[in-house]
Scaffold this motif. Sequence first.
Motif, PDB file in Angstrom:
ATOM      1  N   VAL A 328       5.118   2.184  13.082  1.00 31.43           N
ATOM      2  CA  VAL A 328       3.973   2.450  12.202  1.00 31.43           C
ATOM      3  C   VAL A 328       3.530   1.168  11.505  1.00 31.43           C
ATOM      4  CG1 VAL A 328       4.755   4.808  11.749  1.00 31.43           C
ATOM      5  CG2 VAL A 328       5.425   2.970  10.196  1.00 31.43           C
ATOM      6  N   THR A 329       2.289   1.164  11.026  1.00 36.69           N
ATOM      7  CA  THR A 329       1.816   0.069  10.176  1.00 36.69           C
ATOM      8  C   THR A 329       1.011   0.679   9.038  1.00 36.69           C
ATOM      9  OG1 THR A 329      -0.319  -0.215  11.251  1.00 36.69           O
ATOM     10  CG2 THR A 329       1.523  -1.445  12.185  1.00 36.69           C
ATOM     11  N   LEU A 330       0.851  -0.092   7.974  1.00 34.08           N
ATOM     12  CA  LEU A 330       0.002   0.366   6.869  1.00 34.08           C
ATOM     13  C   LEU A 330      -1.462   0.039   7.140  1.00 34.08           C
ATOM     14  CD1 LEU A 330       1.526  -0.503   3.367  1.00 34.08           C
ATOM     15  CD2 LEU A 330       0.930   1.742   4.241  1.00 34.08           C
ATOM     16  N   ASP A 370      11.888   5.107  -0.160  1.00 33.58           N
ATOM     17  CA  ASP A 370      13.030   4.777  -1.016  1.00 33.58           C
ATOM     18  C   ASP A 370      13.290   3.278  -1.101  1.00 33.58           C
ATOM     19  OD1 ASP A 370      13.489   7.458  -1.345  1.00 33.58           O
ATOM     20  OD2 ASP A 370      14.866   7.592   0.376  1.00 33.58           O
ATOM     21  N   VAL A 371      12.575   2.496  -0.299  1.00 35.28           N
ATOM     22  CA  VAL A 371      12.901   1.068  -0.204  1.00 35.28           C
ATOM     23  C   VAL A 371      12.104   0.259  -1.220  1.00 35.28           C
ATOM     24  CG1 VAL A 371      12.941  -0.949   1.319  1.00 35.28           C
ATOM     25  CG2 VAL A 371      13.433   1.314   2.255  1.00 35.28           C
ATOM     26  N   LYS A 372      12.827  -0.429  -2.105  1.00 36.29           N
ATOM     27  CA  LYS A 372      12.179  -1.349  -3.047  1.00 36.29           C
ATOM     28  C   LYS A 372      11.740  -2.591  -2.272  1.00 36.29           C
ATOM     29  CE  LYS A 372      13.884   0.110  -7.422  1.00 36.29           C
ATOM     30  NZ  LYS A 372      13.315   1.473  -7.329  1.00 36.29           N
ATOM     31  N   MET A 380       8.683  -5.037   5.510  1.00 39.54           N
ATOM     32  CA  MET A 380       8.928  -4.700   6.918  1.00 39.54           C
ATOM     33  C   MET A 380      10.082  -3.705   7.039  1.00 39.54           C
ATOM     34  SD  MET A 380       8.526  -8.428   8.635  1.00 39.54           S
ATOM     35  CE  MET A 380       6.948  -9.268   8.694  1.00 39.54           C
ATOM     36  N   GLU A 381      11.110  -3.921   6.229  1.00 36.02           N
ATOM     37  CA  GLU A 381      12.258  -3.019   6.248  1.00 36.02           C
ATOM     38  C   GLU A 381      11.812  -1.604   5.859  1.00 36.02           C
ATOM     39  OE1 GLU A 381      15.428  -4.261   3.584  1.00 36.02           O
ATOM     40  OE2 GLU A 381      16.199  -2.206   3.647  1.00 36.02           O
ATOM     41  N   GLY A 382      10.965  -1.515   4.838  1.00 34.55           N
ATOM     42  CA  GLY A 382      10.450  -0.219   4.397  1.00 34.55           C
ATOM     43  C   GLY A 382       9.691   0.487   5.502  1.00 34.55           C
ATOM     44  N   LEU A 383       8.827  -0.254   6.191  1.00 35.52           N
ATOM     45  CA  LEU A 383       8.033   0.345   7.274  1.00 35.52           C
ATOM     46  C   LEU A 383       8.917   0.856   8.403  1.00 35.52           C
ATOM     47  CD1 LEU A 383       4.978  -2.007   7.892  1.00 35.52           C
ATOM     48  CD2 LEU A 383       4.995   0.240   6.806  1.00 35.52           C
ATOM     49  N   GLY A 384      10.035   0.153   8.619  1.00 34.01           N
ATOM     50  CA  GLY A 384      10.928   0.486   9.724  1.00 34.01           C
ATOM     51  C   GLY A 384      11.531   1.881   9.623  1.00 34.01           C
ATOM     52  N   LYS A 385      11.444   2.503   8.440  1.00 31.88           N
ATOM     53  CA  LYS A 385      12.067   3.819   8.241  1.00 31.88           C
ATOM     54  C   LYS A 385      11.181   4.974   8.700  1.00 31.88           C
ATOM     55  CE  LYS A 385      15.184   2.017   5.166  1.00 31.88           C
ATOM     56  NZ  LYS A 385      16.523   1.745   5.576  1.00 31.88           N
ATOM     57  N   PHE A 386       9.938   4.680   9.077  1.00 33.74           N
ATOM     58  CA  PHE A 386       8.992   5.777   9.304  1.00 33.74           C
ATOM     59  C   PHE A 386       8.534   5.895  10.752  1.00 33.74           C
ATOM     60  CE2 PHE A 386       8.751   4.676   4.855  1.00 33.74           C
ATOM     61  CZ  PHE A 386       8.899   5.927   4.266  1.00 33.74           C
ATOM     62  N   ASN A 387       8.144   7.108  11.096  1.00 27.02           N
ATOM     63  CA  ASN A 387       7.553   7.379  12.404  1.00 27.02           C
ATOM     64  C   ASN A 387       6.103   7.801  12.213  1.00 27.02           C
ATOM     65  OD1 ASN A 387       9.853   7.054  14.203  1.00 27.02           O
ATOM     66  ND2 ASN A 387      10.705   8.802  13.079  1.00 27.02           N
ATOM     67  N   LYS A 388       5.377   7.781  13.305  1.00 28.50           N
ATOM     68  CA  LYS A 388       3.980   8.185  13.253  1.00 28.50           C
ATOM     69  C   LYS A 388       3.864   9.622  12.738  1.00 28.50           C
ATOM     70  CE  LYS A 388      -0.071   6.612  15.532  1.00 28.50           C
ATOM     71  NZ  LYS A 388      -0.266   5.644  14.457  1.00 28.50           N
ATOM     72  N   VAL A 403       0.795   1.957  -9.707  1.00 25.99           N
ATOM     73  CA  VAL A 403       0.026   3.068  -9.156  1.00 25.99           C
ATOM     74  C   VAL A 403       0.803   3.643  -7.975  1.00 25.99           C
ATOM     75  CG1 VAL A 403      -2.166   3.715  -8.072  1.00 25.99           C
ATOM     76  CG2 VAL A 403      -2.125   1.925  -9.820  1.00 25.99           C
ATOM     77  N   GLU A 404       0.897   4.968  -7.913  1.00 22.09           N
ATOM     78  CA  GLU A 404       1.574   5.620  -6.790  1.00 22.09           C
ATOM     79  C   GLU A 404       0.542   6.308  -5.918  1.00 22.09           C
ATOM     80  OE1 GLU A 404       5.760   7.106  -8.762  1.00 22.09           O
ATOM     81  OE2 GLU A 404       4.701   8.405  -7.345  1.00 22.09           O
ATOM     82  N   THR A 405       0.733   6.204  -4.612  1.00 24.56           N
ATOM     83  CA  THR A 405      -0.185   6.900  -3.720  1.00 24.56           C
ATOM     84  C   THR A 405       0.573   7.369  -2.490  1.00 24.56           C
ATOM     85  OG1 THR A 405      -2.199   6.695  -2.421  1.00 24.56           O
ATOM     86  CG2 THR A 405      -0.890   4.729  -2.651  1.00 24.56           C
ATOM     87  N   GLU A 406       0.069   8.439  -1.880  1.00 24.88           N
ATOM     88  CA  GLU A 406       0.714   8.924  -0.659  1.00 24.88           C
ATOM     89  C   GLU A 406      -0.065   8.407   0.545  1.00 24.88           C
ATOM     90  OE1 GLU A 406       2.633  13.107   0.328  1.00 24.88           O
ATOM     91  OE2 GLU A 406       0.502  13.121   0.800  1.00 24.88           O
ATOM     92  N   VAL A 407       0.650   7.849   1.508  1.00 24.86           N
ATOM     93  CA  VAL A 407      -0.018   7.450   2.749  1.00 24.86           C
ATOM     94  C   VAL A 407       0.565   8.261   3.905  1.00 24.86           C
ATOM     95  CG1 VAL A 407      -0.454   5.085   1.972  1.00 24.86           C
ATOM     96  CG2 VAL A 407       1.577   5.574   3.305  1.00 24.86           C
ATOM     97  N   VAL A 408      -0.275   8.476   4.900  1.00 26.62           N
ATOM     98  CA  VAL A 408       0.154   9.163   6.124  1.00 26.62           C
ATOM     99  C   VAL A 408       0.083   8.146   7.255  1.00 26.62           C
ATOM    100  CG1 VAL A 408      -0.260  11.125   7.646  1.00 26.62           C
ATOM    101  CG2 VAL A 408      -0.891  11.265   5.221  1.00 26.62           C
ATOM    102  N   PHE A 409       1.236   7.910   7.899  1.00 25.78           N
ATOM    103  CA  PHE A 409       1.268   6.893   8.966  1.00 25.78           C
ATOM    104  C   PHE A 409       0.687   7.425  10.265  1.00 25.78           C
ATOM    105  CE2 PHE A 409       4.761   5.355   6.213  1.00 25.78           C
ATOM    106  CZ  PHE A 409       4.229   4.123   5.916  1.00 25.78           C
TER     107      PHE A 409
END
Length: 409
Positions: A328-330, A370-372, A380-388, A403-409
């Motif tokens: 995934v990417t942001l 959960d990754v700071k 990059m480490e944070g992104l590595g935890k997610f799937n599409k 600011v907190e926001t929800e993103v959908v990969f």
Amino acid sequence: MKFTLLFLLTFLLCFSGFSQDNHATALQGMRVDVVYLASNLLEGRATGEPGESLAAQYIASRFAGEGLQPKGTDGSWFQPFDFNIKENPHSNTGGKAGNGKNVVAFLDNGAPTTVVVGAHYDHLGYGLDGSSLYVGDSAVHNGADDNASGVAAMLYLAHYLKTSPAKHNNYLFIAFSGEELGLYGSKNFANNPTIDLSSVTYMLNMDMVGRLNKEKVLAINGAGTSPVWKDELAKISVGGIKPKTTDSGIGPSDHTSFYLKDIPVLHFFTGQHTDYHKPSDDSELVNYNGIYEVAQFMATLIENLDGQGKLAFTKTKDEQKEATSFKVTLGVMPDYVYEGEGMRIDAVLDDRPAQKGGLKAGDVVIQIGDVKVKDIYGYMEGLGKFNKGDKAIVKVKRNNEVVETEVVF
Ligand SMILES: [Zn+2]
């Protein structure tokens, strides 16, 4: 006494006048190189197109003007190569085949070792399917920062090194083509070198050195490829430049081709920006004094290393491959020269998860799930935890607020 003082003053005045003239002349030379290479006349210097040939001719004539020797194929300035890009079955971009050429020049000091100084001169033409980040009617992608700036710095270094006292190495200058298509020119040179590659002590690559920022942060990648790099870089003080190093010898530019031949490399880069790979990467946005200072920084490094013999090589962890293996990417462009804590977003791409989640350029990502996120590697480490299709809460700092926001990969 008076006479001596007067003499000294006159001497100093002449001397400072002389060096100011040198500086002004160098800046003007860089401006001429960048403005010409990034003009619409060269149609974005796409590999294999007429604009690429005109650029190659120009660079060869500049090398000749500096009194260098041609070191391409069969004693010419040029090293031709073929490229063949396969059709991508997952998108509607077609394949493309053709040929391009590197421009190669040698400054022979009769030394046993050679320093390679390189910069790619090709760019995206009218957009090059899949590489342009621009949406709109066909337009010339001028590539002033990417990478007329690097070519201008290389030509300045050729001029400078000609009269430098650093004579314990020869210098090989290479203007690569085919970089934007996938490092074709540099790979071709590394596999078919016109000098003995085992004599190369190190390789310096300039790719995008035209946007030195106010803080003068200069990204230098490849600092793990020789045990000497970090100490040597820390010694240099030029114009307030602040080096910011990463270790890996693998990156999205031509130094990679030399690193893969076990040669110590450094890649100099003044940072990402929103005009990257767009028609707006224009010569009037280039920081010419910044190019000059980067080139002076490099000249100092070269002179400090003169007489140290062939540099030792070390393999580095392959960060780039890890980065590209994410599912995934942001959809943002990270600010590679940001020095604070977190990952600052330089630009948000249209219709991608970050934009849909309301993230903005200038936001500093401090947590993904959960990754700071302390820096770009944490990101990059944070992104590595997610799937599409996964959702994640992303925390960003925006104007000193979190600011907190929800993103959908
Ligand atoms: Zn580039």
